[in-house]
Design an enzyme around this catalytic site. Structure first.
Site, PDB file in Angstrom:
ATOM      1  N   HIS A 172     -11.696  11.621 -31.822  1.00  0.00           N
ATOM      2  CA  HIS A 172     -11.519  10.299 -31.993  1.00  0.00           C
ATOM      3  C   HIS A 172     -12.597   9.427 -31.320  1.00  0.00           C
ATOM      4  O   HIS A 172     -12.281   9.711 -29.958  1.00  0.00           O
ATOM      5  CB  HIS A 172     -10.262   9.650 -32.106  1.00  0.00           C
ATOM      6  N   LYS A 567      -0.596  -0.849 -36.736  1.00  0.00           N
ATOM      7  CA  LYS A 567      -1.544  -1.633 -37.375  1.00  0.00           C
ATOM      8  C   LYS A 567      -0.637  -2.434 -38.800  1.00  0.00           C
ATOM      9  O   LYS A 567      -0.904  -3.379 -39.456  1.00  0.00           O
ATOM     10  CB  LYS A 567      -2.693  -1.103 -37.926  1.00  0.00           C
TER      11      LYS A 567
END
Length: 901
Positions: A172, A567
């Site tokens: 990532h 999120k």
């Protein structure tokens, strides 16, 4: 941004003497350890010299002007002082602003290095000699002693020997530094160590300082930004550097240190108590969810590169151990099994055996080890006549040597360096990392629809099927442990998991052996977390899962995503939902007789489940750990936790101690009792925080406003990793924005919204200050949440946040964010009884020491962002100079705050 001339006039520029005095008082106020203060002063002065010698004329003076101004603004907090600092940043030419941003970034690299060096210094000074009944509180040895008191030594020993810590390295894109920068910093770290060793030796001190000056000059002259994104294979090689430099030797040192403490004087002369409990996983080269650059070919290459590294390491270690076993046959006679092994090895490698025997005529154990090194080399080069079939064959040969030494009375040689080699083979095999494949459930459904319909196969379908063939190849070439875990992103039904087995059967066809697959669901969104227990109950009755469960002794892995859930509903509701999901899944697994491993998809930043791992482990629901802990480690976290051997050993010891402690009856009782006692508090916080979060993110026009007030769109130009920042949707939608740029963007804007938004409202909904203080004292999950938010808010800055929010034409949303920030800060300070991080003085000191320097970079970033926004209004073509300044400042702020996404 306009500046009030009258206000600016009230804050005059300090004289050089006043500036020196201000900076001196600020640095003295940080109360650094004396050696650390000396290191900061030395490297800072060397950087200043480099700026004077290698920077453009006047650069050093401009850096000092901005540094003094931001320190002054930080210490007296007047609007006038802050405006003056902003005016200085805005007044530089674009070329000078570029250089100043680079100078502050270099400073942060040096300060980070000093902090890491101080941590290592403290670890070495402290030593690791706690007794079994006391000493360092968060080590495995102490955890074992405490667990023994609760459950008895025999039970504690069985739990210790079943312990498993499984970090999984991912690619990532959260490491903002170039590899060349990291390498330069590592060389400086070595030079700091040499400086410590030099002591009062003036010649050696001058030599070390001269080489440091040379290295800092190199650091300054090295381009700070990558010109191109790294490929997935580049990312594989970056992770391999961590293995080569630290993990290969650090992990067996952890085992040795624990065994030394547990066995005392008998350590090294008896078989070890500790069994290897670390397993290294990797998504690098296997994670294709949304990354089109990770192909089946890349997966095969990743496995090959990892195997090459570990086999080369094992070959060299075996040679080294062999050369040290100069034990004469008369004093240390070989066992019959060792003699038989010699004859077998000699027959297979006759010329080499003859040469080795001539060099070691009466040293049977040495001869064997040197021939084993040749067999490992043959395995690496794929010489079928000599190669090992699998690591179990090598382990069997090493144990023949070990048993022979023990029988001959040479137990210390058997359980010394040779035992470390055995641990390395047991931990890493011939594959090094257990490569895991991840793909989105929607991709599987699309491909299966096409396959079931028949007809011509698309490029996507062929690639998906080729992945399964690659897994089969890797298992055949490097052993079943080398690959086999297949993670399904956005698992929303049992069918999503069964689809993987159907695809594997399409890939291999009739008559071919399908790869052995452990299919792992990844529950990410709030709704998926709530649905998880039902999906699991359904899937374990599926024929393909039943057979695999039976084959593994009913072992099952379940992955939980922290990023997307946060999120999705905000950090507070996500944390509570994750806890509830773990509790329900763990209860279900216990009822079903399943050995559950929960795989935590945590990021480095707080908005992605980051924070101290050991405290998070000790806050988990009963039976959700049970001696097994698996989590993702990514980007800057990999290098922060595993880049230095001493720090890596300490981290592994701390996490493993927490894993062992988490299953103790007292901890499980505490966590269960606290969850029940504060269930009403959790319920109120959940509802209130979600409503507040939705009021922000579901407001009309939020997504484009977010992209305007943060550098979200610009971050896509920073060559952090091979993976795209979005799955494809426009800026009008946040649905497809990855969690990393969501967190990264808020971090860069010094708001850190992803780590705390909604908590203030949630605490306000509860309202009872004493009850919340009680929760902080008694409820580990709540305490961890509050402490993490305190760190997140401490790294935020309201003055700078307002300037970012002012970039958008939505005063309502800006006010909503600022109101929540102030409310959250107020509640956290009331609950913890003081200023932010007051109960964590070392962390508080680090944040305060950095803040004014981060402010300088933030002001430069704001200048660039304003220019880019103005340009966009008139011309869609980006301003290249301000784009570069923005990206330079992004790298610097990331270094200063020490986390990105």
């Amino acid at each position: 941004m306009s500046h009030d001339a009258d206000n600016l006039g009230r804050v005059r520029e300090l004289t050089p003497t006043e500036a020196i005095d201000l900076v001196g008082r600020f640095e003295a106020g940080q109360e650094l350890p004396e050696q650390m203060r000396a290191d900061v002063r030395l490297l800072g002065s060397l950087l200043g010299r480099v700026l004077q010698e290698s920077g453009s004329p006047g650069l050093y003076d401009d850096v000092e002007r901005l540094r003094t101004a931001t320190i002054q603004a930080y210490t007296d907090e007047t609007p006038e002082a802050f405006e003056r600092a902003a005016a200085i940043a805005d007044g530089f030419s674009i070329e000078r602003a570029d250089e100043v941003a680079r100078a502050f970034t270099a400073y942060f690299h040096l300060v980070n290095l000093v902090e890491e060096h101080q941590r290592v210094r403290v670890l070495r000074e402290r030593g690791d000699r706690p007794s079994r009944s006391g000493g360092t509180p968060d080590t495995i040895a102490t955890a074992f002693a405490r667990l023994s008191e609760e459950v008895g030594e025999e039970t504690a020993l069985s739990r210790l020997q079943a312990l498993r810590f499984h970090p999984v390295f991912t690619a990532h894109p959260t490491e903002a530094r170039r590899r060349a920068i990291s390498t330069s910093i590592r060389r400086l770290s070595e030079l700091l160590g040499e400086l410590d060793a030099a002591g009062e030796n003036g010649t050696e001190v001058r030599r070390a300082e001269r080489r440091m000056l040379e290295e800092i000059d190199t650091l300054w002259r090295t381009a700070p930004l990558r010109r191109e994104k790294p490929s997935p294979v580049d990312e594989v090689r970056s992770v391999m550097a961590v293995f080569d430099e630290t993990l290969y030797t650090a992990v067996p040192r952890v085992y040795r240190r624990i065994d030394d403490i547990l066995q005392g004087e008998n350590a090294g002369s008896r078989a070890p108590i500790v069994k290897p409990f670390v397993r290294i996983g990797s998504w690098v080269g296997g994670d294709r969810d949304g990354n089109p650059f990770v192909t089946a070919s890349v997966t095969r290459k990743a496995a090959g590169i990892a195997s090459e590294h570990v086999l080369l390491g094992l070959e060299r270690t075996t040679q080294r151990v062999g050369r040290g076993l100069t034990l004469d046959a008369e004093t240390t006679p070989p066992s019959d099994a060792l003699v038989a092994l010699w004859h077998r090895l000699r027959a297979a490698d006759e010329d080499a055996a003859k040469e080795i025997a001539a060099r070691s005529p009466e040293e049977p154990h040495r001869r064997i080890m040197l021939l084993l090194a040749r067999k490992i080399a043959a395995t690496r080069t794929r010489n079928a006549d000599l190669a090992y079939r699998d690591p179990e064959q090598l382990l069997a040969d090493l144990r023949v040597v070990q048993d022979s030494l023990v029988a001959a009375g040479a137990a210390r040689q058997a359980y010394g360096a040779l035992q470390r080699l055995v641990w390395q083979v047991e931990t890493y095999g011939f594959h090094l990392t257990e490569l895991e494949v991840r793909q989105h459930s929607a991709v599987h459904r699309k491909v299966l629809d096409e396959l079931r319909a028949g007809g011509e196969r698309s490029e996507l379908t062929e690639e998906v099927l080729e992945v399964f063939r690659s897994i089969a190849y890797v298992q055949e070439r490097f052993g079943p442990r080398a690959a086999g875990r297949y993670i399904v992103s956005f698992t929303q039904s049992a069918e999503d998991l069964a689809n993987v087995h159907e695809l594997a059967s399409y890939a291999t066809g009739q008559g071919e052996t399908a790869p052995v697959l452990d299919v792992i669901p990844l529950f990410e969104t709030f709704a998926d977390l709530q649905a998880a227990p039902g999906i699991l109950a359904e899937i374990v009755t599926h024929p393909s899962f039943v057979s695999r469960l039976d084959a593994t002794g009913r072992r099952l892995e379940v992955m939980l995503g922290y990023s997307d859930s946060s999120k999705d509903v905000g950090p507070v509701a996500a944390n509570l939902a994750l806890y509830e999901a773990q509790a329900k899944i763990s209860t279900w697994a216990e009822d079903e007789g399943i050995e559950l491993t929960l795989f935590h998809g945590r990021g480095g930043a707080l908005g992605r489940g980051g924070g101290p791992a050991n405290s998070a482990i000790l806050a988990q629901p009963p039976h959700s750990v049970d001696g097994r802990f698996k989590l993702t480690e990514q980007g800057e976290v990999i290098f922060a936790r595993y880049g230095d051997a001493d720090i890596a050993m300490r981290h592994i010891d701390q996490v493993a101690a927490a894993v062992l402690t988490a299953s103790s009856p007292s901890i499980e009782r505490r966590n269960r009792g606290a969850a029940e006692a504060f269930a009403d508090v959790a319920a109120k916080m959940d509802v209130a925080s979600r409503e507040r979060f939705f009021a922000l993110v579901k407001a009309p026009g939020f997504a484009p406003w977010f992209a305007t007030v943060t550098p979200m769109e610009e971050l896509g130009h920073l060559a952090l990793g091979s993976r795209p920042a979005r799955r494809g949707l426009s800026v009008e939608s946040l649905e497809d924005l990855r969690a990393i740029p969501w967190v990264f963007s808020w971090t860069q804007a010094r708001i850190n919204l992803a780590g705390w938004f909604g908590l203030g409202t949630a605490l306000d909904a509860v309202g009872d200050e004493q009850r919340l203080r009680d929760a902080y004292e008694q409820w580990p999950l709540f305490r961890t949440m509050i402490d993490n938010v305190a760190m997140s808010l401490a790294k935020a800055d309201a003055r700078i946040a307002r300037r970012y929010l002012a970039l958008g034409d939505r005063d309502d949303l800006a006010q909503l964010v600022m109101d929540e920030m102030l409310l959250t800060r107020s509640w956290v300070e009331r609950i913890t009884g003081g200023e932010l991080l007051g109960n964590k003085p070392v962390l508080q000191r680090a944040v305060k020491m950095r803040s004014p320097y981060v402010d300088a970079l933030s002001l430069l970033q704001l200048r660039a962002l304003r220019a880019l926004r103005d340009t966009q209004a008139e011309n869609p073509t980006p301003d290249a100079e301000h784009q570069r300044l923005l990206l330079l400042s992004v790298s610097g702020v990331a270094a200063g705050l020490q986390n990105t996404g």
